[in-house]
Each structure stands twice: as C-alpha cells, then as structure tokens.
Design an enzyme around this catalytic site. Sequence first.
Site, mmCIF file in Angstrom:
data_model
loop_
_atom_site.group_PDB
_atom_site.id
_atom_site.type_symbol
_atom_site.label_atom_id
_atom_site.label_comp_id
_atom_site.label_asym_id
_atom_site.label_seq_id
_atom_site.Cartn_x
_atom_site.Cartn_y
_atom_site.Cartn_z
ATOM 1 N N SER A 1 1.000 -1.204 0.006
ATOM 2 C CA SER A 1 -0.133 0.064 -0.075
ATOM 3 C C SER A 1 0.997 1.268 -0.029
ATOM 4 O O SER A 1 0.393 2.419 -0.177
ATOM 5 C CB SER A 1 -0.775 0.077 1.279
ATOM 6 O OG SER A 1 -0.060 0.093 2.454
ATOM 7 N N HIS B 1 -2.284 -3.322 -5.980
ATOM 8 C CA HIS B 1 -2.931 -2.927 -4.603
ATOM 9 C C HIS B 1 -4.321 -3.147 -4.424
ATOM 10 O O HIS B 1 -5.133 -2.315 -5.040
ATOM 11 C CB HIS B 1 -2.491 -1.428 -4.401
ATOM 12 C CG HIS B 1 -2.763 -0.837 -3.102
ATOM 13 N ND1 HIS B 1 -3.148 0.360 -3.070
ATOM 14 C CD2 HIS B 1 -2.970 -1.698 -1.823
ATOM 15 C CE1 HIS B 1 -3.494 0.571 -1.584
ATOM 16 N NE2 HIS B 1 -3.519 -0.555 -0.756
ATOM 17 N N GLU C 1 -5.566 -0.687 -7.461
ATOM 18 C CA GLU C 1 -4.278 0.227 -8.338
ATOM 19 C C GLU C 1 -3.268 -0.629 -8.803
ATOM 20 O O GLU C 1 -2.698 -1.653 -8.239
ATOM 21 C CB GLU C 1 -3.602 1.089 -7.121
ATOM 22 C CG GLU C 1 -4.594 2.111 -6.531
ATOM 23 C CD GLU C 1 -3.788 3.059 -5.714
ATOM 24 O OE1 GLU C 1 -4.001 4.227 -5.561
ATOM 25 O OE2 GLU C 1 -3.026 2.429 -4.722
ATOM 26 N N ASN D 1 -3.881 6.456 -1.150
ATOM 27 C CA ASN D 1 -3.381 6.789 0.101
ATOM 28 C C ASN D 1 -2.751 7.935 0.002
ATOM 29 O O ASN D 1 -2.603 8.633 1.212
ATOM 30 C CB ASN D 1 -2.347 5.665 0.331
ATOM 31 C CG ASN D 1 -3.300 4.430 0.801
ATOM 32 O OD1 ASN D 1 -4.286 4.534 1.157
ATOM 33 N ND2 ASN D 1 -2.467 3.247 0.892
#
Length: 717
Positions: A433, A454, A466, A504
Amino acid sequence: MTSPDRDTMRLELDDGIAWLVFERPDAKVNLLTEAVLGRLDELLGDIERHAAARTVGAVVVRSGKPGTFIAGADVDAIKAVEDPAIGAGLAAAGQAIFTRLEGLPVPTVVAIDGACMGGGTELALACTYRIASDSERTKIALPEVRLGILPGFGGTTRLPRLVGLRAALDMILTGKNVRPAKARRIGLVDEVVSAAILHTRAAEVARAFADGDAPPARPSRGLAARLLEDTAPGRRLILREARKRVLKESGGHYPAPLKILDTIRRTLPLPLDRAFEIEARALGELVATPVSKNLIHVFRLFEGAKKGAPAGDPIEVERIGVLGAGVMGGGIAHLAASRGVEVRMKDIDEGGLAAGLRAARERVDRTLQRRRLDRREAEAIMGRISPTLTYDGFGSLDLVVEAVVERMDVKKSVLRETEEETPNRAVLCSNTSTLSITEMQSALRDPKRFCGLHFFNPVHRMPLVEVIRGEATSAEALATAFSFALRLGKTPVVVGDGPGFLVNRVLGPYLNEAGWLLEDGASVDAVDAVLKSFAMPMGPFRLLDEIGLDVARHAGAVLHDAFGPRMAPSPVMTALAGSDRLGRKGGSGFYRYVDGKDAGVDESVYAELTGRPPPAGNAVPEQEILDRCLLTMVNEAARVLEDGVARSAADVDLAMIAGTGFPPFRGGLLRWADAKGSEDNLRRLEELAALHGERFEPAESLLAAGESGRGFYAADR
C-alpha cells in the site's frame, strides 16, 4: 443508406410466427436508441397488419447476439437532456411504443439470454410471456436509479403490478441484477430454460399461443403478501419503511429514490395511461438534475476503466499464487477462487494457512446463506484453494500476488525467492500500500515482469485495484495485472510508482488534517458529522479507527519522509505513536468498541492526545472543517497529476470513488472541485495557507488554473 441503429432490428416470418430480432451491427451490445425505437414502432405496424391478415399468430422477441439481450438505453442521449419537458416527452414516446407492443392483437414471447438492462427489461415487461436462459451471463435489472433517474418507458408502473410492491422496490431502488432463478421465483419471468434450447422453447410457446392456448395463470402470492401489498394500508406501510431506509442510506442526497417512491405511491392505484403520464414527468424532472449528470459521469468513468487496458498482450491467468495468508492474502485467494482461478496459498506456518482457509470458508458460507451460491458451487470455490508451506506447485503459475508484512526487506527477500520458483513468463505482483515498486524491482533478476497490484480492504467489497507501474515494468506485465483485476470483477486504475501511490497519497492529508482540527479545538464527533453530512461514507476519525491507527501512522510516516514538512504529522497523530490505541481492532481508538461494536467517542482521547479536556462545544466552524479536509485532498490530487502518478482527472475521481467512497452524486473529487470553480479553490487555499502554513500552499497547477479559470477536466482535454 440506412443508419446502423435502424439496422439493429429486423422482422422474420416463420410459419405464422413473427420474430422480432435485435442485432446491432458492429457492436457488442444492443442499445435502445431513438432510431432503434423508431424502427421498432415501424415493425410493430407491420406485425399489426400481418395479424389482421391472419398471417401471424404470435411474436417472439429475441436478440441476435448470443449472451446479450438489450443493454438498455443510450446513456449519452440521457446525458444530453437538459430540459425536463424534453425528458418527459422522450419517456412518453418510449411508453407509447411499448404500450403498442403490449397491445398487439397477438401474444408476445420474449426470450432473454444475457444482459437485459433498463429499457430492455421494460420491453420485456410489455410482453405476454417471458422466458430466460439459465446462463451465468443472464441478468435482468432496472439500473436507472444509478444514473439518477427512474425507469421511464413504463417500468416504474408495470413492475409493481407484475411482481408485487416489495420485489419491485428491491429492484428499482437498488438497480441490482436479478439472476434467472430469482426472476422466476418472484414472477419476473415465467420460465427458465437452458440457453441451448431457449429459442426452440420460445417458438413452442408462441405456437401454442397461436393455436389458441391461453398463457398459464401466474402463481398467486400468499395471503400475507396480498394483504400487505394489495391494500392501501399495507402499501402505505411498505412505502413508509422504504422511505426510511432510503433516507438512512442516502442522507437525502439522491433525488431519484425518493421520486421513485412518490411515483409508485401515486401511480399504483391509477389506470396505466394516467400512471404513465406521472412516470414520464418524474423522469423529465430527474434527468435534468445535476445529480443525474454527475452519476452519468461516474458511470462513464467505470465503463472507461473496463476499456482502458494498457498496451501489451496480457497472459491468460488460470493459476495464481498468493504469498501470505493474512487478511489481505486470504481475501485475494478467496476472490480469485470464486472467479474460477486455481490458487496456491503459501504462508510460513500452518497456523497462518489455517487462518487464511478459515477466513475463505467464512466468506463462502456467508455467500451461501444469502443464496448467492449453491452448496456445489461453494465447495468448488474452496476446492480451488490449496495451502502450502513450500513453493511446491509454483512452477506452473501464471501470476503471483505477494501480500506479506509491509517491510521492504521482507518483501524483497520473498520476491527474490519466488522469482526462482516460478516460470519466466509468470507475472509477479506486490499488494503493497505504500512501498516503492521500483525499489522492489531492484531485488529481481528480471524486473520487467514485476508490478504492483494494490487491493483495498475488505477485498471482497472494495471495488478498486491500483495497478502500479514500476520503472522497469513491461507492457505485458502491466496488461496482465490489469486484465486479472478485471477478471476478479474489480475496477483497475493504472498509476505510477510513488509514496502512497494515488489513493493513500490523496487520502493521507485528509486524515492528517482531522488531527490538526482536533488540535485546534474541534471535537471528534463534530468533524465526523460534517464529513458524513457531505456524504463521505464515514468521517475521518471513524475511518482512522477502521484502517487501524498503527497502519495509518506507518502510511503517514512514509508520506512525511517523501514530501517533507507539508506532510508533517499533526500533534495528535504524533501523540498516537506513544499510545496503545489501535482503533477498532484493538477495542480503542478515537471511538470505544465493546465486543467489536461501536460504543461512542472515547472522551479520554482528548486529554491523552491534546492534553486538554473534551471541548464543551465545537471551536471550528463547519465550513472550515469541510474546506480544510476536502481542499487538502484537492491540492494533493493536483500534485499527483503533476507528478504523473495519475494519468488524468478521470482516473483520480474513479480511484477516489472506488477506493474511498467519495460520494458519487458529486461526480468525484475533482469534478466537485471544478463545480466549485478554480478561482474559488485557489482563493480559499491561499487563505488557509496564510492561517495554517505550507500544508495548504497551492500546487503549481492550481495556481495556473486559478489564473486561467480552467478546471481539472478542461486540463484533460
């Protein structure tokens, strides 16, 4: 020369049976465009003449495309409607054509194989008899609510009268797919047969009708259902409870579900012609709303993701390995197995493997209880997951997903070992991540076949994946990972390598700003309430508890190391490092949890993290909370685009909706920012920077946009 849309429909006569065939040339699916509806109207006139001459005794409606019936109306045409009167007129025109179909002097049989969506379902409702194939691809739905509208070609009116109020509301308010078995159970279709004999069976039924056999009577609903659904008090109760659910789930931000309830309430007691007038006006009112335009935009984002595969020839993935049987690894293994992929799940100890298998079994059992699987299918899923403590079986894999502990040294070691045990053509992926894909590639002999994949937690529920491109990642590896994510039913977005990748990185400043707000005297519940009222799925403090405060601190540290002072953790987040608060998983975070259930804000968090007692009120105005939390995300998204981590504003919005639940009715983070105006965004960021420092300093592209007035989507063009 005729248009392709007019060529979509043809009429074939066969020994007294008229076959209405939908087969759009040079397209994968059939759509009900204005031209197609016009052609249908003409062919209905031909059928009426044949019926009058007694050369046609029944009609079969079918698709000429195997595996797809009608995918619905033309979304671009819906998007183009700005005037409610025009929208109502288009609905009335469609209703008139389907009413003409319903009123043919001969019976009609519709044969449904594959996707039957929206207007296709409304067409089927206007037929005498409905037969569906039992194919896995067959699904029937009225998904208009997802575009911010309602079924306007008669579906809102006809469906409750056919299947009952509760079953109709379940379909129309959610837009969800109905599989053949359930469609038969609720009375939406009359028969379910094998796809191989669908057209033969439709012809048999049509010939029986032509010979004078009446359609069989539909099974009567039970007494309790009839008392509830066929009486005015019962209907009021059902509609009242449905309204409560809609308001609870949507916060009243979506006008379509409320309009659907009002339309059904008003039309159910009326004759069809009067009911259709109300339905058409309701569609016209909804189709012109900004919410509908935003939801259509979001629909296009998701459709575009399916078609936006990167260049390169993907490997066909039938066997995968999963390294690590923890929460993420077990979730990925279960998801892949449920999609028909053979999974070799590896861990370093038997306890870990047992936990991974147990988690997969629990997920399968829950799906079984909800009747979305039968026992045979459930056992087949579990049979595709084989546990191992060694690399035995890795020599025949097509793809491997690493999901071990989030430490670079551990990941490099595991990936180096795995590369030696897998075929040269196999694609290796990391589910990291935060950690650099490019740095991981440095540990591999052949870095070209490595990329990031991800997933978001919980794996079975979160739609986003992702797909992360490292510096050495080949086009084929990227295309394989993208194609695999699609096979798993996920929405893949290709992003560049960089700390936090896309979601993120944009989400980090938002969560950190919540800590700064707490430091400035805001309360946990006030901050969360403001963001909930904006329609985020949960407020930032609640989200921190769900993520896990240890995980959030680690991600924040990665961003701080990469981007310096503007990503400096708030004092509250720094203080968390010295506490034992872990969030929900530890029973204590910003909220308290008793036996896993929310027990309200933990009031001791203020003294522990800020050194002050709980605030008596909320020291920060609601608008400031909103601006500080949301504009910090907009600002970081601008930098993500500048750095090339995301390819477009559309990719940012798709990722934020699918990965964080950013409210779809707003169209996405950057579409919302464009609606506010680039000048307004710049002005407010500059004000916040003057008050709070460099974390609000506008990105270079926002400075340019504020001066030119061009928004994010204008920059994409």
